[in-house]
Motif scaffolding. Structure first.
Motif, mmCIF file in Angstrom:
data_model
loop_
_atom_site.group_PDB
_atom_site.id
_atom_site.type_symbol
_atom_site.label_atom_id
_atom_site.label_comp_id
_atom_site.label_asym_id
_atom_site.label_seq_id
_atom_site.Cartn_x
_atom_site.Cartn_y
_atom_site.Cartn_z
ATOM 1 N N UNK A 228 -3.571 -10.578 -2.032
ATOM 2 C CA UNK A 228 -3.209 -9.480 -1.146
ATOM 3 C C UNK A 228 -1.541 -9.081 -1.160
ATOM 4 N N UNK A 229 -1.187 -8.507 -1.860
ATOM 5 C CA UNK A 229 0.198 -8.208 -2.048
ATOM 6 C C UNK A 229 0.253 -6.612 -1.941
ATOM 7 N N UNK A 230 -0.178 -6.015 -1.207
ATOM 8 C CA UNK A 230 -0.074 -4.569 -1.077
ATOM 9 C C UNK A 230 0.940 -4.053 -0.050
ATOM 10 N N UNK A 231 1.756 -5.165 0.555
ATOM 11 C CA UNK A 231 2.370 -4.707 1.576
ATOM 12 C C UNK A 231 2.006 -5.142 3.177
ATOM 13 N N UNK A 232 0.686 -5.589 3.003
ATOM 14 C CA UNK A 232 0.159 -5.767 4.395
ATOM 15 C C UNK A 232 0.495 -7.239 4.687
ATOM 16 N N UNK A 233 0.661 -7.626 5.914
ATOM 17 C CA UNK A 233 1.117 -8.696 6.587
ATOM 18 C C UNK A 233 -0.166 -9.565 7.046
ATOM 19 N N UNK A 234 -0.251 -10.829 7.178
ATOM 20 C CA UNK A 234 -1.429 -11.712 7.757
ATOM 21 C C UNK A 234 -0.955 -12.595 8.527
ATOM 22 N N UNK A 235 -1.298 -12.457 9.925
ATOM 23 C CA UNK A 235 -0.981 -13.749 10.788
ATOM 24 C C UNK A 235 -2.314 -14.796 10.665
ATOM 25 N N UNK A 425 -11.903 -8.652 -2.752
ATOM 26 C CA UNK A 425 -10.634 -8.206 -2.894
ATOM 27 C C UNK A 425 -10.149 -7.338 -1.680
ATOM 28 N N UNK A 426 -8.435 -7.651 -1.400
ATOM 29 C CA UNK A 426 -8.174 -6.932 -0.483
ATOM 30 C C UNK A 426 -7.429 -5.455 -1.089
ATOM 31 N N UNK A 427 -8.333 -4.335 -0.902
ATOM 32 C CA UNK A 427 -7.862 -2.976 -1.614
ATOM 33 C C UNK A 427 -7.834 -3.419 -3.007
ATOM 34 N N UNK A 428 -7.158 -2.097 -3.691
ATOM 35 C CA UNK A 428 -6.711 -0.912 -3.115
ATOM 36 C C UNK A 428 -7.865 0.155 -3.019
ATOM 37 N N UNK A 429 -8.079 0.528 -1.877
ATOM 38 C CA UNK A 429 -9.066 1.650 -1.662
ATOM 39 C C UNK A 429 -8.431 2.854 -1.269
ATOM 40 N N UNK A 430 -8.784 4.068 -1.931
ATOM 41 C CA UNK A 430 -8.067 5.235 -1.745
ATOM 42 C C UNK A 430 -8.154 5.834 -0.172
ATOM 43 N N UNK A 431 -7.311 6.242 0.262
ATOM 44 C CA UNK A 431 -7.515 6.742 1.575
ATOM 45 C C UNK A 431 -7.367 5.453 2.550
ATOM 46 N N UNK A 432 -7.161 4.369 2.431
ATOM 47 C CA UNK A 432 -7.508 3.239 3.180
ATOM 48 C C UNK A 432 -6.185 2.089 2.863
ATOM 49 N N UNK A 433 -4.890 2.890 2.903
ATOM 50 C CA UNK A 433 -3.784 2.007 2.541
ATOM 51 C C UNK A 433 -3.193 1.227 3.760
ATOM 52 N N UNK A 434 -3.019 0.081 3.485
ATOM 53 C CA UNK A 434 -2.537 -0.917 4.687
ATOM 54 C C UNK A 434 -1.036 -0.414 4.998
ATOM 55 N N UNK A 435 -0.725 -0.359 6.176
ATOM 56 C CA UNK A 435 0.841 0.234 6.493
ATOM 57 C C UNK A 435 1.653 -1.216 6.162
ATOM 58 N N UNK A 436 2.614 -0.564 5.397
ATOM 59 C CA UNK A 436 3.470 -1.660 4.733
ATOM 60 C C UNK A 436 4.260 -2.395 5.918
ATOM 61 N N UNK A 437 4.215 -3.790 5.815
ATOM 62 C CA UNK A 437 4.758 -4.488 6.762
ATOM 63 C C UNK A 437 3.801 -4.928 8.154
ATOM 64 N N UNK A 438 2.895 -4.118 8.371
ATOM 65 C CA UNK A 438 2.159 -4.263 9.469
ATOM 66 C C UNK A 438 1.042 -5.438 9.234
#
Length: 484
Positions: A228-235, A425-438
């Protein structure tokens, strides 16, 4: 004259007595010598027999230590029998490119991870140990050198007791064995000093989960392929494919500002396979509605105009309690930006999804008494060949557990997702990009293991100390052992 005659007679008398006495003494010495020789021979035979027995016992002990080492290296094989006609067991253990059984998939995952987590040669070492365990199921002797041998008679694992029972034989000879496939009772008739014994040991197979599976809450993200290295964060805890050199990036983990766990959340590899999905209920026999595609806003459970619930709940046992659950079979969920699915707080809802999910889902417990994030559970069943996807959209709060083993998972927009998502896997899905840092998924105050409709916590086997050790005759028939 008489005195001379007397002396002459006495001299002759002594001469006649000396010879028998000498013969008697010689006979006594001979008998004593023979007795001592026989005793020495008996003692020697006893020593030889004792040494032979000690040799066979040492062979058993060395063989036992070897099997324990192998099982500690490939612990999943401690949870299957040594032999079987079908299914998973030692004799079917093999690392193949396209695994067809759960055991083969598990072994491939371990071997694929081995060179990344340690020495690159460890993959070959692990394969060799898997092959050795498979060979041990072939009912043949293994050479320990110095004319000592051992063989595994059988290993039986009981899920109910969580114990493995290993039956093993040791053999000691004065000469080398010529046929290691011969396990007959009289196989060593050519060696008078040969000794053979059988031991039966009981080994507890303990469950020793890592920290990520020892928390009360389910890991936030578990993916079987990729990272999961597309910029998303996980708490929360992130379980993903191993990254060389076993150093998964930790910058994807966001530390909670409140209720931070101790130890903290981590991102890492775990060497276990996904559990099986719960079976999809038969809509005809169970009465569970089959909704087909959902393409517009809906509230579940469904209600009439007066607000009364029109769906019939199933009764399930969750965490030891009988509770009502509203279950639905769905093909696809495909919603426009203005539509969403809403789950009534406090109601337990389960979706069995056979296709894709694309849209907004809201389940927000808020202050509703008795409402928990795990009240909404989504299980997805499309095969990997269909390249299925789940894209969570919208700005609402979603509290849920999602388990979709062959799906690509993603989340976009600004809505909060509290709970857990397990997929391929976590993405990548076209049109469903995680907000970077969110933060994409929050585990804190998320779904607890006890809220799931089925126990999905995987086992992490660990060999305990030997609980029982005993000897039995080598001719004991299968299933007739008196050893506990």
């Amino acid at each position: 004259m008489n005195n001379r005659l007397y002396l002459h007679l006495m001299a002759n008398k002594e001469k006649g007595f000396a010879l028998p006495l000498a013969v008697l003494i010689g006979l006594i010495l001979m008998v004593t010598g023979m007795t001592m020789m026989m005793r020495a021979q008996g003692d020697q035979s006893k020593v030889i027999a004792q040494n032979a027995r000690a040799g066979s016992l040492r062979s058993s002990e060395v063989g036992l230590a070897r099997v324990q080492d192998l099982l500690n290296s490939v612990r999943v094989m401690a949870t299957v029998d040594s032999n079987c006609t079908t299914g998973d067991c030692w004799q079917n253990a093999e690392v193949v490119t396209n695994p067809s059984t759960d055991l083969q998939r598990h072994l491939k995952k371990l071997v694929d991870a081995a060179p990344s987590c340690s020495n690159p040669n460890n993959a070959a070492t692990l394969k060799a140990k898997i092959n050795e365990l498979r060979d041990l199921s072939a009912n043949k002797w293994f050479d320990l050198r110095n004319n000592r041998y051992y063989r595994v008679v059988g290993y039986d694992y009981s899920i109910g007791t969580g114990r493995g029972v290993l039956t093993l034989e040791g053999l000691s000879r004065t000469s080398a064995a010529t046929d290691l496939t011969d396990t007959a009772i009289g196989r060593d008739s050519d060696d008078n000093a040969a000794s053979r014994n059988r031991v039966v040991v009981t080994i507890p197979i303990l469950d020793s989960p890592p920290l990520e599976f020892n928390r009360t809450t389910v890991p936030a993200l578990w993916i079987s392929d990729g990272t999961a290295d597309d910029g998303a964060k996980f708490e929360g805890d992130v379980l993903e494919r191993v990254v060389s050199p076993c150093n998964n990036k930790q910058d994807k983990i966001k530390k909670p500002t409140t209720d931070a766990p101790s130890p903290p959340y981590t991102a890492q590899f775990v060497g276990v396979f996904f559990p099986n999905l719960p079976p999809i209920p038969d809509s005809n026999s169970s009465g569970i509605p089959d909704l087909g595609d959902i393409e517009s806003s809906k509230t579940f459970p469904r209600k009439n105009a007066e607000g009364g619930i029109t769906d019939t709940a199933s009764t399930r046992t969750i965490n030891g309690q009988r509770v009502e659950v509203y279950e639905y079979i769905v093909n696809n969920i495909n919603l426009s930006d203005s539509d969403k699915i809403t789950i009534t707080p406090g109601k337990r809802v389960v979706f069995y999804v056979e296709g894709n999910i694309n849209g907004a889902i809201e389940h927000n417990c808020g202050t509703t008494t008795g409402c928990k994030p795990g009240n909404l559970q989504i299980y997805a069943y499309a095969p990997a060949s269909a390249e299925p996807q789940i894209c969570l959209r919208g700005n609402q709060t979603l509290q849920a557990f999602i388990f979709a083993p062959d799906y690509s998972l993603g989340k976009t927009d600004t809505g909060a997702f509290v709970g857990a998502a397990w997929g391929k896997k976590w993405g990548p899905i076209p049109g469903c990009t995680s907000s970077s840092g969110a933060v994409a998924v929050t585990q804190t105050k998320g779904v607890e293991w006890t809220e799931l409709i089925q126990n999905l916590k995987p086992k992490f086997p660990q060999l305990g100390k030997i609980a029982n050790w005993c000897e039995e005759p080598i001719d004991t028939a299968a299933g007739k052992s008196e050893c506990d």
